[in-house]
Design a protein around this motif. Sequence first.
Motif, PDB file in Angstrom:
ATOM      1  N   GLU A 117       0.827  -1.204   0.000  1.00  0.00           N
ATOM      2  CA  GLU A 117       0.000   0.000   0.000  1.00  0.00           C
ATOM      3  C   GLU A 117       0.865   1.260   0.000  1.00  0.00           C
ATOM      4  O   GLU A 117       0.557   2.237  -0.692  1.00  0.00           O
ATOM      5  CB  GLU A 117      -0.927  -0.007   1.208  1.00  0.00           C
ATOM      6  N   LYS A 118       1.954   1.239   0.751  1.00  0.00           N
ATOM      7  CA  LYS A 118       2.869   2.381   0.762  1.00  0.00           C
ATOM      8  C   LYS A 118       3.439   2.615  -0.629  1.00  0.00           C
ATOM      9  O   LYS A 118       3.522   3.762  -1.107  1.00  0.00           O
ATOM     10  CB  LYS A 118       3.992   2.137   1.768  1.00  0.00           C
ATOM     11  N   TYR A 119       3.830   1.527  -1.291  1.00  0.00           N
ATOM     12  CA  TYR A 119       4.360   1.641  -2.656  1.00  0.00           C
ATOM     13  C   TYR A 119       3.322   2.265  -3.591  1.00  0.00           C
ATOM     14  O   TYR A 119       3.639   3.154  -4.390  1.00  0.00           O
ATOM     15  CB  TYR A 119       4.764   0.260  -3.164  1.00  0.00           C
ATOM     16  N   MET A 120       2.082   1.810  -3.482  1.00  0.00           N
ATOM     17  CA  MET A 120       1.033   2.305  -4.380  1.00  0.00           C
ATOM     18  C   MET A 120       0.793   3.800  -4.190  1.00  0.00           C
ATOM     19  O   MET A 120       0.590   4.533  -5.174  1.00  0.00           O
ATOM     20  CB  MET A 120      -0.252   1.523  -4.150  1.00  0.00           C
ATOM     21  N   TRP A 121       0.801   4.278  -2.962  1.00  0.00           N
ATOM     22  CA  TRP A 121       0.570   5.702  -2.730  1.00  0.00           C
ATOM     23  C   TRP A 121       1.768   6.545  -3.159  1.00  0.00           C
ATOM     24  O   TRP A 121       1.625   7.727  -3.477  1.00  0.00           O
ATOM     25  CB  TRP A 121       0.228   5.955  -1.266  1.00  0.00           C
ATOM     26  N   GLU A 122       2.949   5.955  -3.168  1.00  0.00           N
ATOM     27  CA  GLU A 122       4.136   6.697  -3.640  1.00  0.00           C
ATOM     28  C   GLU A 122       4.170   6.779  -5.162  1.00  0.00           C
ATOM     29  O   GLU A 122       4.478   7.816  -5.736  1.00  0.00           O
ATOM     30  CB  GLU A 122       5.402   6.011  -3.127  1.00  0.00           C
ATOM     31  N   LYS A 123       3.853   5.668  -5.844  1.00  0.00           N
ATOM     32  CA  LYS A 123       3.979   5.601  -7.304  1.00  0.00           C
ATOM     33  C   LYS A 123       2.709   6.004  -8.035  1.00  0.00           C
ATOM     34  O   LYS A 123       2.771   6.518  -9.156  1.00  0.00           O
ATOM     35  CB  LYS A 123       4.383   4.183  -7.719  1.00  0.00           C
ATOM     36  N   LYS A 124       1.545   5.721  -7.461  1.00  0.00           N
ATOM     37  CA  LYS A 124       0.252   6.017  -8.094  1.00  0.00           C
ATOM     38  C   LYS A 124       0.249   5.631  -9.577  1.00  0.00           C
ATOM     39  O   LYS A 124       0.044   6.472 -10.462  1.00  0.00           O
ATOM     40  CB  LYS A 124      -0.101   7.496  -7.941  1.00  0.00           C
ATOM     41  N   PRO A 125       0.466   4.365  -9.888  1.00  0.00           N
ATOM     42  CA  PRO A 125       0.538   3.974 -11.306  1.00  0.00           C
ATOM     43  C   PRO A 125      -0.765   4.261 -12.048  1.00  0.00           C
ATOM     44  O   PRO A 125      -1.858   4.073 -11.510  1.00  0.00           O
ATOM     45  CB  PRO A 125       0.802   2.465 -11.237  1.00  0.00           C
ATOM     46  N   ARG A 126      -0.650   4.750 -13.270  1.00  0.00           N
ATOM     47  CA  ARG A 126      -1.847   5.012 -14.067  1.00  0.00           C
ATOM     48  C   ARG A 126      -2.540   3.707 -14.464  1.00  0.00           C
ATOM     49  O   ARG A 126      -3.760   3.648 -14.548  1.00  0.00           O
ATOM     50  CB  ARG A 126      -1.472   5.817 -15.313  1.00  0.00           C
ATOM     51  N   TYR A 127      -1.760   2.672 -14.717  1.00  0.00           N
ATOM     52  CA  TYR A 127      -2.294   1.361 -15.039  1.00  0.00           C
ATOM     53  C   TYR A 127      -1.651   0.334 -14.114  1.00  0.00           C
ATOM     54  O   TYR A 127      -0.436   0.365 -13.877  1.00  0.00           O
ATOM     55  CB  TYR A 127      -1.987   0.975 -16.491  1.00  0.00           C
ATOM     56  N   MET A 128      -2.453  -0.576 -13.603  1.00  0.00           N
ATOM     57  CA  MET A 128      -1.944  -1.664 -12.772  1.00  0.00           C
ATOM     58  C   MET A 128      -2.400  -2.987 -13.373  1.00  0.00           C
ATOM     59  O   MET A 128      -3.595  -3.216 -13.586  1.00  0.00           O
ATOM     60  CB  MET A 128      -2.455  -1.552 -11.335  1.00  0.00           C
ATOM     61  N   ILE A 129      -1.427  -3.862 -13.675  1.00  0.00           N
ATOM     62  CA  ILE A 129      -1.703  -5.167 -14.267  1.00  0.00           C
ATOM     63  C   ILE A 129      -1.371  -6.223 -13.228  1.00  0.00           C
ATOM     64  O   ILE A 129      -0.227  -6.337 -12.781  1.00  0.00           O
ATOM     65  CB  ILE A 129      -0.853  -5.385 -15.527  1.00  0.00           C
ATOM     66  N   ILE A 130      -2.363  -7.003 -12.815  1.00  0.00           N
ATOM     67  CA  ILE A 130      -2.128  -8.020 -11.784  1.00  0.00           C
ATOM     68  C   ILE A 130      -2.319  -9.411 -12.368  1.00  0.00           C
ATOM     69  O   ILE A 130      -3.152  -9.626 -13.252  1.00  0.00           O
ATOM     70  CB  ILE A 130      -3.066  -7.832 -10.573  1.00  0.00           C
ATOM     71  N   HIS A 131      -1.516 -10.330 -11.858  1.00  0.00           N
ATOM     72  CA  HIS A 131      -1.710 -11.733 -12.184  1.00  0.00           C
ATOM     73  C   HIS A 131      -2.592 -12.352 -11.114  1.00  0.00           C
ATOM     74  O   HIS A 131      -2.229 -12.369  -9.940  1.00  0.00           O
ATOM     75  CB  HIS A 131      -0.370 -12.464 -12.248  1.00  0.00           C
ATOM     76  N   ALA A 132      -3.766 -12.835 -11.504  1.00  0.00           N
ATOM     77  CA  ALA A 132      -4.730 -13.387 -10.551  1.00  0.00           C
ATOM     78  C   ALA A 132      -4.879 -14.887 -10.769  1.00  0.00           C
ATOM     79  O   ALA A 132      -4.933 -15.363 -11.906  1.00  0.00           O
ATOM     80  CB  ALA A 132      -6.081 -12.697 -10.711  1.00  0.00           C
ATOM     81  N   THR A 133      -4.955 -15.644  -9.672  1.00  0.00           N
ATOM     82  CA  THR A 133      -5.145 -17.084  -9.750  1.00  0.00           C
ATOM     83  C   THR A 133      -6.313 -17.503  -8.880  1.00  0.00           C
ATOM     84  O   THR A 133      -6.695 -16.792  -7.942  1.00  0.00           O
ATOM     85  CB  THR A 133      -3.880 -17.835  -9.291  1.00  0.00           C
ATOM     86  N   ALA A 134      -6.863 -18.674  -9.165  1.00  0.00           N
ATOM     87  CA  ALA A 134      -8.033 -19.144  -8.424  1.00  0.00           C
ATOM     88  C   ALA A 134      -7.771 -19.304  -6.929  1.00  0.00           C
ATOM     89  O   ALA A 134      -8.569 -18.829  -6.105  1.00  0.00           O
ATOM     90  CB  ALA A 134      -8.534 -20.459  -9.024  1.00  0.00           C
ATOM     91  N   PRO A 135      -6.668 -19.930  -6.491  1.00  0.00           N
ATOM     92  CA  PRO A 135      -6.479 -20.141  -5.051  1.00  0.00           C
ATOM     93  C   PRO A 135      -6.273 -18.858  -4.245  1.00  0.00           C
ATOM     94  O   PRO A 135      -6.339 -18.899  -3.015  1.00  0.00           O
ATOM     95  CB  PRO A 135      -5.215 -21.026  -4.990  1.00  0.00           C
ATOM     96  N   THR A 136      -6.022 -17.749  -4.922  1.00  0.00           N
ATOM     97  CA  THR A 136      -5.776 -16.486  -4.215  1.00  0.00           C
ATOM     98  C   THR A 136      -6.639 -15.354  -4.777  1.00  0.00           C
ATOM     99  O   THR A 136      -6.287 -14.185  -4.656  1.00  0.00           O
ATOM    100  CB  THR A 136      -4.290 -16.080  -4.329  1.00  0.00           C
ATOM    101  N   LEU A 137      -7.785 -15.684  -5.356  1.00  0.00           N
ATOM    102  CA  LEU A 137      -8.527 -14.704  -6.149  1.00  0.00           C
ATOM    103  C   LEU A 137      -8.962 -13.481  -5.343  1.00  0.00           C
ATOM    104  O   LEU A 137      -8.710 -12.341  -5.742  1.00  0.00           O
ATOM    105  CB  LEU A 137      -9.749 -15.363  -6.791  1.00  0.00           C
ATOM    106  N   THR A 138      -9.644 -13.676  -4.228  1.00  0.00           N
ATOM    107  CA  THR A 138     -10.108 -12.535  -3.433  1.00  0.00           C
ATOM    108  C   THR A 138      -8.932 -11.706  -2.941  1.00  0.00           C
ATOM    109  O   THR A 138      -8.970 -10.465  -2.967  1.00  0.00           O
ATOM    110  CB  THR A 138     -10.950 -13.019  -2.238  1.00  0.00           C
TER     111      THR A 138
END
Length: 583
Positions: A117-138
Amino acid sequence: MSEQEITTTPRKQAPGDKPTGIKLVAPARPHERAGEIRFVEMPREQTPRLDVLVLNPPSPDGDLFLRDIARVGRRTRDGIIWPQTALAQIAAVVKEAGYTVEVIDAIGLMMDWKSFEKYMWEKKPRYMIIHATAPTLTNDMRTTFIGKAVGSITMAIGTHVTPMTRETLETYPTLDIVVRGEPELTIVDVIRTIDRVVAEERAAETVPVGNPDLTPPWRKLPFPDASYLTTRGRFRGVPPAIIARALRETLGVGYRDEHGEVQINPDRPFIEDLDTLPIPLHDQLPWQRYKVPIVGGPYTFVLTSRGCPAGCRYCIKHVTYQSSVRHRSPHHVLQEMIMLKEMGLRHIHFEADLFTVKKEFVYDLCHTIIKEGIKLRWSCNSRVDFVDEDELRLMRKAGCFMIAWGLESGSEEVLKRARKGTTVKRIEETIAASHRAGIMNWGYFIIGLPGETVETIQQTIALSKRLPLDIALFHIATPYPGTPFYYEAVANGWIRMNQWEDYDMYSHTVLNYPHLSSADLEYWAKRAAREWSLRPRPIMTFLKGATNPETWGQLWQIGVNHLKWIGGSLRNEGLRRLGGSTM
């Protein structure tokens, strides 16, 4: 007494004084009413925002999870830390397109949620691409909530969201876009298209960009419903309506239209020439932390091809690169190997759906490695029916020290029903040939494929003991969405689950056959692992590795984790299920 405004400093009230009935308020500024609550605006950003973040999300509980956009996700009990080369490949393509980009492998970095969260507030990326998987979806989708808080456009990639595009977008409103299938060119297309539409509409001053829209009819709605929020752009950043207008013609994406309805566009054709992809940004990965049993560390992946012609019904390749095979040239692969060696890496794994799918490529690559004198130890994956002994000897000469084999079962019936395309005899012949060539063998077995019985499981255990394997892993069969196995399991009512997180083929299973329950499958997977590992050959392999300072600490931890996994309630459960029979 009438209420008055006091603009001078009031005296302190002495003990025993009675209330005066006078209300103290701050002096009113010009054009303000006394006592009015004023809105406060955040200061303008002083530093440029990062264009693109490519993210392997933090773990939900601190454990290690193996994720790869062309593979399934799972918890590891073996201490493996999986290289995120596929994310580094996306980053390289985005960078080549002219955008600033960073890769964060939160699993490899052991990054917790507070740090993220600290990283996100420092960088504020315009686009965020995440790799999502079933065992960790939520857990993975939690990143999109943080992304919207900082104004990011959120995208998800991977083997779960590709076949489950509609369900994922409908469930998680903070996810803007699903990128389906092969992601690199689609991601660049999405960024360029949205940026162009935003620039055009800003110039025309027809829509708000950057902050929530406070124009009518917002002011007429004291509490708008959720559908209004998601369709009118209540989140920070680019409003969903603009995203919808931008992506109408973009191939390979799922998104919400202006009315909040999920739209899935036609898929994008595969990249024909993999040599057109730039070399992944390995230097942005925590490659010093990547580790796998016996290899020691560090190591990383080098992609050689995409696609596999085999028809295994349980394989996730039906979701990703499918049956068409596309190769990089040996020269292009060699360039990446030289770069990795200069970085300090000594071990690599050739990543492919099937490394030995094309004999000509394997021979050309091995001869090139030998000719150029590239002293790197490497491993790969293979099928027993796609390699011969001469090829194995050449591979060993070129630096191959280990092969991961998809063996699956010791039952001819189970192999045939799974459309594995091989036989037990061929498994025995090829693994023996690899052993004679001086290559270590890592065997993968699956407990619980359709047609499995207690008898066929025992045949698999017996085969694993006969083979000259240095490592054997026993997975529980998992019907991943998009595979033929999944559709068969759904049609027959074999799946029991409460949430996608139940999809974890190491710790438990969603499968429940009429004759083999999930508890039965979990028991037999643990029993198979114990029967194979508590024998002289595996113990000797462990002890040989323990003499190497690079691998000792890792092997010790892997051994401890493995014993914990196969132990626990196995003793009591075994006596109950087997009626006291010996092993």
